[in-house]
Design a protein around this motif. Sequence first.
Motif, short mmCIF file in Angstrom:
data_model
loop_
_atom_site.label_atom_id
_atom_site.label_comp_id
_atom_site.label_asym_id
_atom_site.label_seq_id
_atom_site.Cartn_x
_atom_site.Cartn_y
_atom_site.Cartn_z
N GLN A 126 0.82 -1.21 0.00
CA GLN A 126 0.00 0.00 0.00
C GLN A 126 0.85 1.26 0.00
N THR A 127 1.99 1.22 0.69
CA THR A 127 2.89 2.38 0.72
C THR A 127 3.44 2.65 -0.67
N ILE A 128 3.87 1.60 -1.38
CA ILE A 128 4.37 1.77 -2.74
C ILE A 128 3.27 2.32 -3.62
N ASN A 129 2.06 1.80 -3.48
CA ASN A 129 0.92 2.28 -4.26
C ASN A 129 0.67 3.76 -3.99
N LEU A 130 0.71 4.17 -2.74
CA LEU A 130 0.47 5.57 -2.39
C LEU A 130 1.56 6.49 -2.95
N ILE A 131 2.81 6.04 -2.92
CA ILE A 131 3.90 6.84 -3.48
C ILE A 131 3.69 7.03 -4.98
N GLU A 132 3.37 5.93 -5.69
CA GLU A 132 3.17 6.00 -7.13
C GLU A 132 1.95 6.86 -7.48
N ALA A 133 0.94 6.85 -6.62
CA ALA A 133 -0.27 7.64 -6.86
C ALA A 133 -0.08 9.12 -6.48
N GLY A 134 1.04 9.41 -5.82
CA GLY A 134 1.30 10.79 -5.41
C GLY A 134 0.59 11.19 -4.13
N ASN A 135 0.17 10.20 -3.35
CA ASN A 135 -0.57 10.48 -2.12
C ASN A 135 0.24 10.24 -0.85
N TYR A 136 1.55 10.06 -1.00
CA TYR A 136 2.41 9.81 0.16
C TYR A 136 3.78 10.40 -0.14
N ASN A 137 4.31 11.13 0.83
CA ASN A 137 5.63 11.73 0.68
C ASN A 137 6.64 10.88 1.46
N PRO A 138 7.40 10.03 0.76
CA PRO A 138 8.31 9.12 1.46
C PRO A 138 9.50 9.85 2.08
N SER A 139 10.04 9.25 3.12
CA SER A 139 11.24 9.80 3.75
C SER A 139 12.43 9.65 2.80
N LEU A 140 13.47 10.39 3.07
CA LEU A 140 14.68 10.29 2.27
C LEU A 140 15.26 8.88 2.34
N LYS A 141 15.17 8.28 3.52
CA LYS A 141 15.66 6.91 3.70
C LYS A 141 14.91 5.94 2.78
N LEU A 142 13.59 6.08 2.71
CA LEU A 142 12.78 5.21 1.85
C LEU A 142 13.06 5.51 0.38
N CYS A 143 13.18 6.78 0.02
CA CYS A 143 13.51 7.15 -1.37
C CYS A 143 14.83 6.51 -1.79
N THR A 144 15.81 6.57 -0.92
CA THR A 144 17.12 5.99 -1.21
C THR A 144 17.02 4.48 -1.38
N ALA A 145 16.26 3.82 -0.52
CA ALA A 145 16.08 2.37 -0.62
C ALA A 145 15.39 1.99 -1.93
N ILE A 146 14.39 2.75 -2.32
CA ILE A 146 13.69 2.49 -3.58
C ILE A 146 14.64 2.67 -4.75
N CYS A 147 15.41 3.74 -4.73
CA CYS A 147 16.38 3.98 -5.81
C CYS A 147 17.39 2.84 -5.91
N LYS A 148 17.88 2.38 -4.78
CA LYS A 148 18.85 1.29 -4.78
C LYS A 148 18.21 0.02 -5.35
N ALA A 149 16.98 -0.27 -4.96
CA ALA A 149 16.29 -1.47 -5.43
C ALA A 149 16.03 -1.42 -6.94
#
Length: 64
Positions: free
Chosen positions: A29-52
Amino acid sequence: MKNKKMKIARAEADLSQEKLAEIVGVTRQTINLIEAGNYNPSLKLCTAICKALNKTLDDLFWEE
């Protein structure tokens, strides 16, 4: 604003929302919310997503 760049990068990496979520330690659900533009992820999460997804912060999260 929808994060189409992240959705495209995830598709190119052949990862489902659920698999990406598992890799970075959040719920699907968190990934879905980020992609939908309804959640502002932390820098730590952004970095983890970029790495993945083998992308940079600029590639996925910088607005043009």
